[in-house]
Design an enzyme around this catalytic site. Sequence first.
Site, PDB file in Angstrom:
ATOM      1  N   ASP A  35       0.849  -1.199   0.000  1.00  0.00           N
ATOM      2  CA  ASP A  35       0.000   0.000   0.000  1.00  0.00           C
ATOM      3  C   ASP A  35       0.886   1.251   0.000  1.00  0.00           C
ATOM      4  O   ASP A  35       1.710   1.428   0.882  1.00  0.00           O
ATOM      5  CB  ASP A  35      -0.932  -0.014   1.221  1.00  0.00           C
ATOM      6  CG  ASP A  35      -2.119   0.911   1.027  1.00  0.00           C
ATOM      7  OD1 ASP A  35      -1.908   2.108   0.739  1.00  0.00           O
ATOM      8  OD2 ASP A  35      -3.263   0.446   1.155  1.00  0.00           O
ATOM      9  N   SER A  45      -7.222   4.260  -1.195  1.00  0.00           N
ATOM     10  CA  SER A  45      -6.952   2.818  -1.145  1.00  0.00           C
ATOM     11  C   SER A  45      -8.200   1.970  -1.374  1.00  0.00           C
ATOM     12  O   SER A  45      -8.091   0.832  -1.836  1.00  0.00           O
ATOM     13  CB  SER A  45      -6.316   2.436   0.196  1.00  0.00           C
ATOM     14  OG  SER A  45      -4.997   2.899   0.252  1.00  0.00           O
ATOM     15  N   THR A  79      -8.034  -1.857   1.900  1.00  0.00           N
ATOM     16  CA  THR A  79      -7.571  -2.826   0.896  1.00  0.00           C
ATOM     17  C   THR A  79      -8.215  -4.202   1.083  1.00  0.00           C
ATOM     18  O   THR A  79      -8.864  -4.702   0.161  1.00  0.00           O
ATOM     19  CB  THR A  79      -6.029  -2.909   0.880  1.00  0.00           C
ATOM     20  OG1 THR A  79      -5.510  -1.596   0.695  1.00  0.00           O
ATOM     21  CG2 THR A  79      -5.531  -3.823  -0.219  1.00  0.00           C
ATOM     22  N   ASP A 136      -1.142  -0.086  -4.712  1.00  0.00           N
ATOM     23  CA  ASP A 136      -2.448   0.461  -5.096  1.00  0.00           C
ATOM     24  C   ASP A 136      -2.328   1.910  -5.558  1.00  0.00           C
ATOM     25  O   ASP A 136      -3.180   2.416  -6.280  1.00  0.00           O
ATOM     26  CB  ASP A 136      -3.445   0.328  -3.945  1.00  0.00           C
ATOM     27  CG  ASP A 136      -2.903   0.853  -2.627  1.00  0.00           C
ATOM     28  OD1 ASP A 136      -1.705   1.206  -2.548  1.00  0.00           O
ATOM     29  OD2 ASP A 136      -3.692   0.921  -1.662  1.00  0.00           O
ATOM     30  N   HIS A 137      -1.243   2.577  -5.139  1.00  0.00           N
ATOM     31  CA  HIS A 137      -0.960   3.974  -5.505  1.00  0.00           C
ATOM     32  C   HIS A 137       0.330   4.355  -4.806  1.00  0.00           C
ATOM     33  O   HIS A 137       0.827   3.587  -3.979  1.00  0.00           O
ATOM     34  CB  HIS A 137      -2.091   4.909  -5.029  1.00  0.00           C
ATOM     35  CG  HIS A 137      -2.398   4.741  -3.574  1.00  0.00           C
ATOM     36  ND1 HIS A 137      -1.579   5.230  -2.580  1.00  0.00           N
ATOM     37  CD2 HIS A 137      -3.396   4.071  -2.935  1.00  0.00           C
ATOM     38  CE1 HIS A 137      -2.076   4.893  -1.399  1.00  0.00           C
ATOM     39  NE2 HIS A 137      -3.166   4.171  -1.582  1.00  0.00           N
TER      40      HIS A 137
HETATM   41 ZN   LIG Z   1      -3.164   6.127   1.971  1.00  0.00          ZN
END
Ligand SMILES: [Zn+2]
Length: 453
Positions: A50, A99, A152, A320-321
């Site tokens: 994450d 997220s 998540t 995720d980013h």
């Molecule tokens: Zn975050």
Amino acid sequence: MTRHTSKLQLTLLTLTGIFAALLIAIAISYPYFSAEINHKPRNIILMIGDGMGPAHLKAYRKFRDDPATQVEEKTLFDQYLVGSVSTESYDDQENITDSAAAATAYATGHRILNDALAIDADGNPIETLFEQAKKQGLSTGMVVTSQVVHATPAAFVSHHTERKDYNIIADQYIDNQINGQPVFDVLLGGGTKYFSRKDRDLVKEFEQKGFEFLTNKQQLLATQNDKLLGLFANKSLDKMWDRKPETPSLADMSRVAIDKLSQNPQGFVLMIEASKIDWAAHEKDILGVLSEMQDFEAALKQVVEFAQKDGETLVVLTADHETGGLSVGSGDSGEYFYYWDLDVIKSFKYTTAKMATDAQQSGDLLAEFNKASTLSLSDQEKHILQQADLSNWYLTRRAATQVINKRSFTGWTSFAHTGVDVNLYAMGVGHEQLYGHWDNDQLGRYLLSLLEE
Ligand SMILES: [Zn+2]
């Protein structure tokens, strides 16, 4: 004639020998051949760091580098790099994902609004990878370092418009069932407070469904049960460098999850998340980022060992980013400065999260900083630590990170997420299908397509 016969016999014997050897060779490599033909793995392991952007991976490689050698040693991540991913959500107001939407893209193949979990703009649930897998008789599991109801993991097994409604999400973990069972067989991470509640005892409900409830590492390593609910902290787990001996590592949890899920001959889907790379990056805490990534790399080692032995598993690892706009080097004093000071970072035994917690108890952040690090501080740096507002844990931590970032030339552009692409890694059966650049929802649809019969 006798000579001819013996020659013929010899030839026949040799041919039989070669044929037998070929049969054995084919038998031994059968899993490899069969996988090569249809490119469909039996097991899917999706690993999510994450907030883990490219700079986080660079910083980690430098941190892990052996200074005694000329080369920069590769991390385990590096060995499996195959591409990159665009991480947008589908949101008019925000073109950078959170997220919840990001995990939903991987879990369902759909881009949705930020803050939502596997639910479309009209409020309809979207079927997830886990739900599909369960319907087909596969085993499923999740292993995380946050509370297990965090965005998540929640996107894979629940449907809700607001990611922060942790109790409602926890309720769905037991109420959302397929064939009379929850959508997962193994759930390991933190978050006891959302399951042991006054209004509802979800731990008991899970036990009634045949799950064993685990609360420490010893129990985790000893369990004989195949269905597990392991909650090892009231909320999230401590980061690797701050961890107490009774708390399992991400690698411990991953190994046990694989051990249980791989008993199913139909196959399994497992999601493993290093949840708090993001949390540390939101706080501009480079120590926390590195600690969580070390935990993640150790988990990847367990996964790779299994996948290599098993021969029927696809491992996909990505983020995720990006979080924090991290940069390895920072010239914010207005001068050109080409240096990132690893010695500063390596002088610490644990992260600023533990420092802040300890400082709130002892009332002295400077003393706690000096306990954690061998760094000698300037008067100005001491002043920053002495002036910290100890009544606020976040501000206490920020005083420490401010000193560390400045001294180590670690740059951050944001307390939030950024829109840069993240790296994609893959190994195992069909990993070559993943080369190139992907949109996050496209990658989600690809994972779902692997479940098609
Ligand atoms: Zn975050």
